[in-house]
Scaffold this motif. Structure first.
Motif, PDB file in Angstrom:
ATOM      1  N   ASP A 113      10.089  30.350   0.804  1.00 38.28           N
ATOM      2  CA  ASP A 113      11.086  29.407   1.306  1.00 38.28           C
ATOM      3  C   ASP A 113      10.611  28.683   2.559  1.00 38.28           C
ATOM      4  N   SER A 114       9.754  29.350   3.357  1.00 32.97           N
ATOM      5  CA  SER A 114       9.364  28.765   4.643  1.00 32.97           C
ATOM      6  C   SER A 114       7.901  28.346   4.748  1.00 32.97           C
ATOM      7  N   SER A 115       7.049  28.720   3.758  1.00 33.94           N
ATOM      8  CA  SER A 115       5.632  28.398   3.908  1.00 33.94           C
ATOM      9  C   SER A 115       4.886  28.417   2.575  1.00 33.94           C
ATOM     10  N   TYR A 116       3.619  28.008   2.656  1.00 31.87           N
ATOM     11  CA  TYR A 116       2.674  28.126   1.552  1.00 31.87           C
ATOM     12  C   TYR A 116       1.641  29.160   1.983  1.00 31.87           C
ATOM     13  N   GLN A 117       1.273  30.057   1.073  1.00 31.81           N
ATOM     14  CA  GLN A 117       0.299  31.097   1.373  1.00 31.81           C
ATOM     15  C   GLN A 117      -0.911  30.920   0.458  1.00 31.81           C
ATOM     16  N   LEU A 118      -2.099  30.770   1.049  1.00 28.13           N
ATOM     17  CA  LEU A 118      -3.335  30.603   0.287  1.00 28.13           C
ATOM     18  C   LEU A 118      -4.220  31.814   0.544  1.00 28.13           C
ATOM     19  N   VAL A 163       4.253  19.677   6.123  1.00 28.23           N
ATOM     20  CA  VAL A 163       3.938  20.990   6.670  1.00 28.23           C
ATOM     21  C   VAL A 163       3.746  20.897   8.180  1.00 28.23           C
ATOM     22  N   ASN A 164       3.867  22.039   8.844  1.00 28.81           N
ATOM     23  CA  ASN A 164       3.745  22.114  10.298  1.00 28.81           C
ATOM     24  C   ASN A 164       2.301  22.439  10.658  1.00 28.81           C
ATOM     25  N   HIS A 165       1.532  21.448  11.085  1.00 33.03           N
ATOM     26  CA  HIS A 165       0.114  21.619  11.410  1.00 33.03           C
ATOM     27  C   HIS A 165      -0.094  22.573  12.584  1.00 33.03           C
ATOM     28  N   ASP A 166       0.822  22.577  13.531  1.00 34.74           N
ATOM     29  CA  ASP A 166       0.647  23.350  14.758  1.00 34.74           C
ATOM     30  C   ASP A 166       0.784  24.855  14.564  1.00 34.74           C
ATOM     31  N   THR A 224      10.793  21.908   8.944  1.00 33.64           N
ATOM     32  CA  THR A 224      12.210  21.916   8.634  1.00 33.64           C
ATOM     33  C   THR A 224      12.662  20.493   8.346  1.00 33.64           C
ATOM     34  N   ALA A 225      13.541  20.373   7.421  1.00 34.94           N
ATOM     35  CA  ALA A 225      14.047  19.049   7.061  1.00 34.94           C
ATOM     36  C   ALA A 225      14.828  18.476   8.238  1.00 34.94           C
ATOM     37  N   PRO A 226      14.597  17.210   8.517  1.00 33.16           N
ATOM     38  CA  PRO A 226      15.342  16.621   9.633  1.00 33.16           C
ATOM     39  C   PRO A 226      16.835  16.619   9.310  1.00 33.16           C
ATOM     40  N   THR A 227      17.605  17.017  10.301  1.00 32.65           N
ATOM     41  CA  THR A 227      19.043  17.032  10.098  1.00 32.65           C
ATOM     42  C   THR A 227      19.637  15.705  10.594  1.00 32.65           C
ATOM     43  N   THR A 228      20.718  15.345  10.006  1.00 33.54           N
ATOM     44  CA  THR A 228      21.378  14.117  10.460  1.00 33.54           C
ATOM     45  C   THR A 228      22.223  14.440  11.673  1.00 33.54           C
ATOM     46  N   LYS A 229      22.241  13.524  12.572  1.00 32.35           N
ATOM     47  CA  LYS A 229      23.018  13.699  13.790  1.00 32.35           C
ATOM     48  C   LYS A 229      23.780  12.414  14.048  1.00 32.35           C
TER      49      LYS A 229
END
Length: 157
Positions: free
Chosen positions: A50-55, A125-128, A147-152
């Motif tokens: 749900d939160s990442s890709y694992q290689l 994906v989060n490069h950092d 994370t998907a940007p949330t609307t504000k």
């Protein structure tokens, strides 16, 4: 007599052994006139949570300083480097001649040389926060999803 099995057990649908056989044949065909294989593509298992890709990839003989992992664009990860053979010769006994000793390979099946794999992710994906480890010839890379940007809603003052 055919080398390829033409029928599969009913209901299995697993073609992985066939594809592995074809890959091995292709490697053999391309390397039969070469003393060593100059490049190869290591095999990886890629799974998504749900939160990442694992290689997880097999890189026997590769050491950490010979592996480069980088993003070529926002969603494409490139893993490249090289692996070498290392041999341990037994200590010569007293009176044995070791200089200029010749050797001849009977079989050379270990893959060495340059390697590269490219993985393109379907979502940002989060490069950092990418983490990589190399242990016992297995390279493990965890690539977190962003994370998907949330609307504000902005109120006008």
């Amino acid at each position: 007599m055919s080398l390829f099995r033409t029928s599969f057990p009913a209901g299995t649908g697993d073609f992985a052994p066939l594809f592995r056989l074809l890959d091995d044949y292709d490697v053999h065909r391309n390397s039969r006139n070469q003393a060593t294989l100059s490049s190869f593509a290591p095999r990886f298992d890629v799974r998504e949570t749900d939160s990442s890709y694992q290689l997880d990839g097999e890189l026997p003989g590769a050491i950490q300083k010979n592996i480069d992992i980088e993003f070529s664009d926002a969603q494409t990860l490139v893993i490249k480097g090289h692996s070498e053979r290392e041999y341990q010769s037994p200590e010569p006994k007293e009176g044995e001649k070791t200089e200029g000793e010749s050797h001849k390979y009977w079989v050379s099946e270990r893959t060495t040389g340059e390697f590269q794999r490219v993985f393109t992710f379907p979502a940002p994906v989060n490069h950092d926060k990418v983490k990589a480890t190399l242990k016992n010839g297995i390279l493990s890379v965890t690539v977190p999803k962003t994370t998907a940007p949330t609307t504000k809603k902005i109120t006008i003052e």
